[in-house]
Motif scaffolding. Structure first.
Motif, short mmCIF file in Angstrom:
data_model
loop_
_atom_site.label_atom_id
_atom_site.label_comp_id
_atom_site.label_asym_id
_atom_site.label_seq_id
_atom_site.Cartn_x
_atom_site.Cartn_y
_atom_site.Cartn_z
N ASN A 42 1.21 -1.20 0.05
CA ASN A 42 0.11 0.00 -0.46
C ASN A 42 0.66 1.18 -0.16
O ASN A 42 0.97 2.24 -1.13
N ALA A 43 1.83 1.80 0.34
CA ALA A 43 3.37 2.72 0.84
C ALA A 43 3.92 2.50 -0.07
O ALA A 43 3.37 4.15 -0.92
N LEU A 44 4.03 1.70 -0.87
CA LEU A 44 4.58 1.86 -2.24
C LEU A 44 3.37 2.46 -3.07
O LEU A 44 3.75 3.78 -4.05
N ARG A 45 2.01 1.47 -3.15
CA ARG A 45 1.34 2.36 -4.52
C ARG A 45 0.89 3.67 -4.20
O ARG A 45 0.36 4.61 -5.24
N ARG A 46 0.91 3.98 -2.85
CA ARG A 46 0.36 5.33 -2.69
C ARG A 46 1.50 6.49 -2.51
O ARG A 46 1.19 7.26 -3.61
N ALA A 47 2.79 5.37 -3.00
CA ALA A 47 4.07 7.10 -3.29
C ALA A 47 4.23 7.18 -4.49
O ALA A 47 4.16 8.41 -5.27
N PHE A 48 3.91 6.31 -5.52
CA PHE A 48 3.82 5.98 -6.99
C PHE A 48 2.40 7.08 -8.03
O PHE A 48 2.63 7.73 -8.62
N LYS A 49 1.75 6.89 -6.64
CA LYS A 49 0.43 7.48 -7.14
C LYS A 49 0.35 9.35 -6.53
O LYS A 49 0.43 10.04 -7.85
N GLU A 50 1.56 9.47 -5.49
CA GLU A 50 1.42 10.41 -5.51
C GLU A 50 2.39 11.23 -6.02
O GLU A 50 2.00 12.96 -6.28
N ARG A 51 3.33 10.75 -6.99
CA ARG A 51 4.53 11.47 -7.84
C ARG A 51 4.23 11.56 -8.99
O ARG A 51 4.87 12.11 -9.79
N GLY A 52 2.97 11.15 -9.16
CA GLY A 52 2.53 10.89 -10.58
C GLY A 52 2.85 10.19 -11.60
O GLY A 52 2.93 9.84 -12.42
N GLU A 53 3.43 9.03 -11.00
CA GLU A 53 4.36 8.02 -11.64
C GLU A 53 3.52 7.27 -12.59
O GLU A 53 2.40 7.08 -11.79
N ASN A 54 3.58 6.34 -13.49
CA ASN A 54 2.87 5.58 -14.38
C ASN A 54 2.50 4.06 -13.32
O ASN A 54 3.41 4.43 -12.68
N VAL A 55 1.60 3.38 -14.16
CA VAL A 55 1.54 2.45 -13.55
C VAL A 55 3.18 1.46 -13.91
O VAL A 55 3.04 0.48 -13.21
N GLY A 56 3.33 1.00 -14.93
CA GLY A 56 4.28 0.52 -14.98
C GLY A 56 5.78 1.30 -13.80
O GLY A 56 6.22 -0.02 -14.09
N ALA A 57 5.46 2.21 -13.99
CA ALA A 57 6.66 2.62 -13.10
C ALA A 57 6.57 1.74 -11.28
O ALA A 57 7.43 0.75 -10.65
N TRP A 58 5.15 1.36 -11.63
CA TRP A 58 4.68 0.59 -9.83
C TRP A 58 5.16 -0.08 -10.60
O TRP A 58 6.05 -1.30 -8.67
N ARG A 59 4.31 -1.03 -10.93
CA ARG A 59 5.09 -2.37 -11.60
C ARG A 59 6.11 -3.07 -10.94
O ARG A 59 6.58 -3.88 -10.53
N GLN A 60 6.91 -2.32 -11.68
CA GLN A 60 8.69 -2.68 -12.00
C GLN A 60 8.84 -1.99 -10.66
O GLN A 60 10.36 -3.53 -9.73
#
Length: 126
Positions: A42-60
Motif C-alpha cells: 500500500n505504501a509503495l502504491r501510494r508513493a507512486f500515485k502521489e508522485r504521478g508515476e505511471n503504473v508501469g513504474a509502480w509494477r517494476q
C-alpha cells in the motif's frame, strides 16, 4: 485459464479494481507483494500515485521488496509462493525468479569476497 479466472475474481472481490483480467499475469508479483506485506504494498502504491508515476513504474518497483523477502527466507521464492494460500495457485513469474537468482549470486559473491568485520557488516538491510 480457470486459475486466472479464479484469481481475478478473488482480486476484484478483495478490492483490487486496478487490475484488469488480460494483464493479471503481468501483475502477479504485485499481488504477491500485497499478500506477503500489505503495508509495504500500500505504501509503495501510494508513493507512486502521489508522485504521478505511471503504473508501469509502480509494477517494476514491486519486484525489489519481493526479492528482499526471498533473501530473508533463504532465496526460495517457490516455497514462499507455495506456503501462502492465495499465492500457491500461481506460477512464480520468470522475471522474479531471475532477479532472486541474480541477487543470490551477488550476495554469495559479496560474502565470499568481504573480510569479516568489514563495512558490509554494518550496512542497514533494506
Amino acid at each position: 485459464m480457470q486459475v486466472t479466472n479464479q484469481v481475478f475474481r478473488y482480486a476484484k472481490k478483495a478490492g483490487a479494481s486496478y487490475i484488469n483480467k488480460p494483464k493479471m499475469r503481468h501483475y502477479v508479483h504485485c499481488y504477491a507483494l500485497h499478500c506477503l506485506d500489505e503495508d509495504a504494498s500500500n505504501a509503495l502504491r501510494r508513493a507512486f500515485k502521489e508522485r504521478g508515476e505511471n503504473v508501469g513504474a509502480w509494477r517494476q518497483a514491486c519486484y525489489k521488496p519481493l526479492v528482499a523477502i526471498a533473501a530473508r527466507q533463504g532465496w526460495d521464492i517457490d516455497a514462499i509462493f507455495n506456503a501462502h494460500p492465495r499465492l500457491a495457485i500461481w506460477y512464480v513469474p520468470t522475471k522474479l525468479r531471475q532477479l532472486c537468482h541474480s541477487e543470490r549470486s551477488n550476495a554469495a559473491a559479496a560474502a565470499s569476497s568481504s573480510v569479516s568485520g568489514g563495512v558490509a557488516d554494518h550496512l542497514p538491510h533494506f
